[in-house]
Design an enzyme around this catalytic site. Structure first.
Site, short mmCIF file in Angstrom:
data_model
loop_
_atom_site.label_atom_id
_atom_site.label_comp_id
_atom_site.label_asym_id
_atom_site.label_seq_id
_atom_site.Cartn_x
_atom_site.Cartn_y
_atom_site.Cartn_z
N CYS A 93 5.10 -2.13 -2.15
CA CYS A 93 5.65 -0.90 -2.72
C CYS A 93 5.90 -1.07 -4.22
O CYS A 93 4.95 -1.25 -4.99
CB CYS A 93 6.90 -0.49 -1.96
SG CYS A 93 7.41 1.23 -2.30
N HIS A 191 4.51 0.25 3.24
CA HIS A 191 5.41 -0.79 3.74
C HIS A 191 4.86 -1.32 5.06
O HIS A 191 5.07 -0.72 6.11
CB HIS A 191 6.82 -0.21 3.97
CG HIS A 191 7.58 0.05 2.73
ND1 HIS A 191 8.38 -0.89 2.13
CD2 HIS A 191 7.66 1.17 1.98
CE1 HIS A 191 8.93 -0.37 1.04
NE2 HIS A 191 8.52 0.87 0.92
N GLU A 193 5.92 -3.74 6.77
CA GLU A 193 7.04 -4.14 7.63
C GLU A 193 7.67 -2.96 8.34
O GLU A 193 8.46 -3.13 9.27
CB GLU A 193 8.09 -4.90 6.81
CG GLU A 193 8.99 -4.05 5.93
CD GLU A 193 8.37 -3.59 4.63
OE1 GLU A 193 9.10 -2.98 3.82
OE2 GLU A 193 7.16 -3.81 4.41
#
Length: 213
Positions: A93, A191, A193
């Site tokens: 990001c 992202h 994750e």
């Protein structure tokens, strides 16, 4: 949204303990830590140059405002260290955006790792782009086993245009770089994750990369 792939549960390699997440006061650290743990890996948080330099893999997260984040890097000297790293490095990001030459956000000079500048979306679209969007034109081992047009989670108001280092594309107002690669440096605007099993597979692909660049 397409059906998410299941992440392989094969045993991580013996060097997987050498994962460092750069802790510089502007990162979304906990969710990355949890994702790595779910994959069966161990990571440490650090802003120590020696520890970062010695790591097998380095993750460079980022949330917030670009000029503030760059000031945090300068205060710790990490702005000079990061471009010199020779192991695989993943910016996420804002971390990816800071690895570019310049960002319109706060008129910020970046690390210059990726040969592209970062621009603000026009007022024709809602910002930030927040939610799920597809990635396509995938061109890297980072996306091994990942199908075209999988959905990833994004939150951002600035973007990096398409360039020679683009390895994934997303369309929001215009086509832009949702991932970049230059030698041992990788960046994702999305992202991983927070992007379910597909995102975790991308993280695992990064952690399994060799250092031969």
């Amino acid at each position: 949204m397409s059906q998410e792939k299941k992440v392989s549960t094969s045993t991580p390699p013996s060097g997987a303990g050498g994962i460092v997440i750069i802790n510089y006061g502007a990162g979304n650290i906990q969710s990355i830590m949890f994702a790595i743990e779910r994959l069966g890996y161990t990571a440490v948080l650090s802003n120590d140059p020696d520890e970062i330099r010695a790591a097998d893999k380095v993750i460079f997260p980022g949330v917030g405002e670009a000029s503030y984040a760059m000031n945090m890097l300068r205060q710790s000297g990490l702005d000079s260290l990061i471009p010199t790293l020779t192991q695989p490095v993943l910016g996420i990001c804002l971390g990816m955006q800071l690895m570019c030459h310049h960002s319109e956000e706060g008129d910020t000079t970046g690390l210059g790792i990726f040969d592209v500048n970062v621009y603000k979306y026009s007022n024709k679209v809602k910002v930030p782009q927040m939610g799920w969007n597809t990635i396509y034109n995938l061109k890297s081992d980072l996306f091994k086993g990942i199908a075209e047009k999988e959905y990833m989670y994004l939150v951002h108001s600035f973007y990096a245009p398409l360039c020679k280092e683009t390895i994934a594309t997303t369309d929001y107002e215009l086509e832009y770089s949702s991932a970049l690669e230059n030698k041992n440096f990788f960046g994702t605007q999305f992202h991983p994750e927070k992007s379910g099993d597909v995102g975790e597979q991308i993280l695992k692909n990064f952690l399994l990369l060799t250092s031969n660049f």
